[in-house]
Every structure is written in C-alpha cells, then in structure tokens.
Design a protein around this motif. Structure first.
Motif, PDB file in Angstrom:
ATOM      1  N   PRO A  27       0.804  -1.235   0.000  1.00  0.00           N
ATOM      2  CA  PRO A  27       0.000   0.000   0.000  1.00  0.00           C
ATOM      3  C   PRO A  27       0.830   1.274   0.000  1.00  0.00           C
ATOM      4  O   PRO A  27       0.331   2.333  -0.397  1.00  0.00           O
ATOM      5  N   ASP A  28       2.091   1.197   0.427  1.00  0.00           N
ATOM      6  CA  ASP A  28       2.942   2.387   0.415  1.00  0.00           C
ATOM      7  C   ASP A  28       3.202   2.893  -0.996  1.00  0.00           C
ATOM      8  O   ASP A  28       3.583   4.045  -1.190  1.00  0.00           O
ATOM      9  N   TYR A  29       2.997   2.015  -1.996  1.00  0.00           N
ATOM     10  CA  TYR A  29       3.250   2.390  -3.382  1.00  0.00           C
ATOM     11  C   TYR A  29       1.973   2.797  -4.120  1.00  0.00           C
ATOM     12  O   TYR A  29       2.023   3.048  -5.329  1.00  0.00           O
ATOM     13  N   LEU A  30       0.847   2.848  -3.420  1.00  0.00           N
ATOM     14  CA  LEU A  30      -0.431   3.102  -4.076  1.00  0.00           C
ATOM     15  C   LEU A  30      -1.020   4.452  -3.667  1.00  0.00           C
ATOM     16  O   LEU A  30      -1.009   4.807  -2.489  1.00  0.00           O
ATOM     17  N   GLU A  31      -1.545   5.169  -4.639  1.00  0.00           N
ATOM     18  CA  GLU A  31      -2.304   6.380  -4.339  1.00  0.00           C
ATOM     19  C   GLU A  31      -3.619   5.998  -3.656  1.00  0.00           C
ATOM     20  O   GLU A  31      -4.061   6.652  -2.719  1.00  0.00           O
ATOM     21  N   ASN A  32      -4.249   4.936  -4.173  1.00  0.00           N
ATOM     22  CA  ASN A  32      -5.467   4.406  -3.585  1.00  0.00           C
ATOM     23  C   ASN A  32      -5.142   3.055  -2.958  1.00  0.00           C
ATOM     24  O   ASN A  32      -4.949   2.070  -3.662  1.00  0.00           O
ATOM     25  N   LYS A  33      -5.077   2.998  -1.650  1.00  0.00           N
ATOM     26  CA  LYS A  33      -4.643   1.783  -0.961  1.00  0.00           C
ATOM     27  C   LYS A  33      -5.645   0.639  -1.142  1.00  0.00           C
ATOM     28  O   LYS A  33      -5.318  -0.524  -0.897  1.00  0.00           O
ATOM     29  N   ASP A  34      -6.868   0.961  -1.559  1.00  0.00           N
ATOM     30  CA  ASP A  34      -7.887  -0.062  -1.786  1.00  0.00           C
ATOM     31  C   ASP A  34      -8.077  -0.330  -3.279  1.00  0.00           C
ATOM     32  O   ASP A  34      -9.177  -0.633  -3.738  1.00  0.00           O
ATOM     33  N   MET A  35      -7.010  -0.238  -4.037  1.00  0.00           N
ATOM     34  CA  MET A  35      -7.080  -0.372  -5.488  1.00  0.00           C
ATOM     35  C   MET A  35      -7.733  -1.681  -5.913  1.00  0.00           C
ATOM     36  O   MET A  35      -8.626  -1.714  -6.756  1.00  0.00           O
ATOM     37  N   ILE A  36      -7.303  -2.813  -5.337  1.00  0.00           N
ATOM     38  CA  ILE A  36      -7.843  -4.109  -5.747  1.00  0.00           C
ATOM     39  C   ILE A  36      -9.282  -4.262  -5.247  1.00  0.00           C
ATOM     40  O   ILE A  36     -10.140  -4.792  -5.948  1.00  0.00           O
ATOM     41  N   GLN A  37      -9.556  -3.767  -4.064  1.00  0.00           N
ATOM     42  CA  GLN A  37     -10.913  -3.849  -3.518  1.00  0.00           C
ATOM     43  C   GLN A  37     -11.923  -3.169  -4.440  1.00  0.00           C
ATOM     44  O   GLN A  37     -13.066  -3.617  -4.579  1.00  0.00           O
ATOM     45  N   HIS A  38     -11.490  -2.100  -5.089  1.00  0.00           N
ATOM     46  CA  HIS A  38     -12.386  -1.324  -5.948  1.00  0.00           C
ATOM     47  C   HIS A  38     -12.225  -1.649  -7.429  1.00  0.00           C
ATOM     48  O   HIS A  38     -12.749  -0.929  -8.279  1.00  0.00           O
ATOM     49  N   MET A  39     -11.514  -2.706  -7.750  1.00  0.00           N
ATOM     50  CA  MET A  39     -11.271  -3.017  -9.152  1.00  0.00           C
ATOM     51  C   MET A  39     -12.560  -3.415  -9.858  1.00  0.00           C
ATOM     52  O   MET A  39     -13.510  -3.893  -9.242  1.00  0.00           O
ATOM     53  N   ASP A  40     -12.567  -3.220 -11.154  1.00  0.00           N
ATOM     54  CA  ASP A  40     -13.692  -3.613 -12.002  1.00  0.00           C
ATOM     55  C   ASP A  40     -13.465  -5.067 -12.420  1.00  0.00           C
ATOM     56  O   ASP A  40     -12.685  -5.344 -13.333  1.00  0.00           O
ATOM     57  N   VAL A  41     -14.136  -5.982 -11.754  1.00  0.00           N
ATOM     58  CA  VAL A  41     -13.875  -7.409 -11.964  1.00  0.00           C
ATOM     59  C   VAL A  41     -14.236  -7.854 -13.372  1.00  0.00           C
ATOM     60  O   VAL A  41     -13.487  -8.608 -14.006  1.00  0.00           O
ATOM     61  N   LEU A  42     -15.370  -7.407 -13.895  1.00  0.00           N
ATOM     62  CA  LEU A  42     -15.755  -7.810 -15.247  1.00  0.00           C
ATOM     63  C   LEU A  42     -14.734  -7.342 -16.268  1.00  0.00           C
ATOM     64  O   LEU A  42     -14.346  -8.085 -17.173  1.00  0.00           O
ATOM     65  N   LYS A  43     -14.259  -6.140 -16.120  1.00  0.00           N
ATOM     66  CA  LYS A  43     -13.240  -5.614 -17.026  1.00  0.00           C
ATOM     67  C   LYS A  43     -11.980  -6.476 -16.958  1.00  0.00           C
ATOM     68  O   LYS A  43     -11.386  -6.824 -17.989  1.00  0.00           O
ATOM     69  N   PHE A  44     -11.573  -6.847 -15.747  1.00  0.00           N
ATOM     70  CA  PHE A  44     -10.386  -7.691 -15.592  1.00  0.00           C
ATOM     71  C   PHE A  44     -10.599  -9.041 -16.282  1.00  0.00           C
ATOM     72  O   PHE A  44      -9.713  -9.536 -16.980  1.00  0.00           O
ATOM     73  N   ILE A  45     -11.760  -9.640 -16.087  1.00  0.00           N
ATOM     74  CA  ILE A  45     -12.049 -10.945 -16.691  1.00  0.00           C
ATOM     75  C   ILE A  45     -11.955 -10.871 -18.209  1.00  0.00           C
ATOM     76  O   ILE A  45     -11.386 -11.762 -18.860  1.00  0.00           O
TER      77      ILE A  45
END
Length: 268
Positions: free
Chosen positions: A118-136
């Motif tokens: 998380p120290d390298y992320l602007e948004n520490k919850d990046m994966i939590q908020h990811m667009d799963v359908l887009k990733f798939i």
C-alpha cells in the motif's frame, strides 16, 4: 515512488507482494517436515491441527496444516504476503524441497495471492475497488491453460470466462454493457478467487497438478503475468478516467463480441 498508469514493469514488480499456498505430500513425518522447511526458509512455521485454521500467517511466521482436499497426507504450507522478490525465492526453495523430500499429485496445487504494498499506491484499496468484469475480459486465461492444461477441467480452478446474464429477458448491446447485468466468478472455486478482492488481493488458483514442483520456471513466469495483469487492468481504467467521466466497456467491444458467442450464455 507511487505507482502510476505509465509505471514500468520493474516498478510494478518492485511494488508487488505475494503470498503462497503450497499443497504437497512429504516423505517425512509432519513435525520433521515442519523443522526441515523452517530451517530452509529461515522462517518460524506454526503447526496447526486442522485445515483452514484461524491463525493468519505473516511474512515472518508461516503456518503448516493438513489439507483434506487431497486426502490423507496432503499438507499445506501457507505464507503471509511478502515483497515479490522475496516470495519468488521462497517458491524456488520450496519447490526444490518438495522435489527432494516429497511429491505432488493431481489433487495438489499452488495458489498465489497477489497484491501491492500500500505504500506504493495512491489508492490503498485499489484491488478492492477493481472492475472485476473488465479484468475478466482482459485476462489471457488461454495462455495460463497452455502452461497447465490439466487444470482447465479442475473443479477447484474453473474458468473465469463463463459469464452469464442475471436476467432471463436479456438484450445484448456491446455499447451498453453494465457489469451489474452479469453473473461471473462468484465463488472461490475459479481460477481466480475474486472474493479476496475485499481484502485487497487476488488468489490465483490455476497452477497445480502432479509434479508441479518440477515446473519452477513456468510458475515464476505466470506469477509475473498475474501481478502485471492486475496492474494493467487498473492502469487502463485510470487512463480511461482521464479521458471520460467514468469507466466504460467500449474498448472491449471486440472481446465482448468474441466471448458473447462462446461464453456469455443466455438463460433458457
């Protein structure tokens, strides 16, 4: 330095973390296995009496427990999230240990839990908020199965590409795609466990099968691909948000069209 949409491959890997779950059989007694692996990895290993115990491992303290999914004798070693480079070394050492002191079967696998420091992320919850359908839609699952084709039919690592409309009266329009209209990969027993996104990591379950310990280079190659796929999905979304007020799926029309015929199934 924080990750940005144009960060290099090296910067992405340096910002990454990985936890590993090794399933294997040992030729040694359980306590002897624990001591041997602990010495090899230079980590304390807590021995648990039951599968899926409550103890949460860390980068310094791992856990070893029985895994009933593979029948009597299957052992699971679970690490906590570690800096990506350190985790790769653990994989190399542990696969070597299994080759010398144990074995695997078709019921054994290795799961990779991928995340970012998380120290390298602007948004520490990046994966939590990811667009799963887009990733798939973007994820190259076929390439993964080329490395481990026996896993394509696994009950515990089903294809994430099976996408179904939620409603019986479904009108398909590639220009008006809303992820809320679809059901996809909603349990842990897919090649990727998206339930873990709520904890800001993804569990990749594709790799495994008899003699997976002899596939070191393939496993490390796929580990790179997995974390880079997460980053690319986010970075593409970030770039789109710079141009438009919200994320759309217009860039995936051709992918949707391809999957729409073969994979997105109308409910009869």
């Amino acid at each position: 330095q924080k990750l940005k949409s144009n960060s290099t491959r090296q910067e992405v890997l340096n910002a990454s973390q990985m936890g590993i779950e090794f399933e294997f059989y040992s030729n040694l007694e359980l306590e002897e296995t624990q001591k041997s692996v602990s010495k090899l990895l230079n980590r304390k290993i807590q021995l648990e009496e039951k599968a899926h115990s409550d103890f949460v491992p860390s980068a310094d303290v791992f856990k070893m427990e029985p895994d009933m999914s593979g029948g009597a004798g299957l052992i699971e070693l679970v690490t906590g999230p570690m800096p990506y480079r350190n985790a790769r070394l653990v994989i190399i050492k542990m696969l070597g240990w299994i080759r010398e002191n144990g074995y695997t079967s078709d019921r054994a696998s290795i799961h990779l839990n991928m995340s970012f420091n998380p120290d390298y992320l602007e948004n520490k919850d990046m994966i939590q908020h990811m667009d799963v359908l887009k990733f798939i839609l973007e994820f190259d699952e076929a390439r993964v199965y080329k490395y481990f084709p026996n896993r394509e039919d696994s009950t515990y690592a089903k294809s994430i590409k099976w996408i179904m409309p939620k409603h019986e009266a479904f009108y398909y329009n590639a220009d008006l795609i809303n992820k809320d209209n679809f059901t996809f990969a909603n349990t842990k027993y897919y090649g990727i466990n998206f339930e873990k996104a709520q904890s800001n990591y993804l569990e990749f379950r594709y790799i495994g099968g008899k003699d997976y310990e002899k596939r070191q280079e393939d496993i490390l190659t796929l580990a790179d691909r997995f974390i880079l796929a997460i980053f690319r999905s986010w970075s593409n979304s970030a770039s789109n948000c710079d141009r438009t007020p919200c994320i759309t799926y217009s860039d995936h029309t051709c992918i949707i069209a391809h999957i729409g015929i073969a994979r997105i199934t109308r409910i009869a």
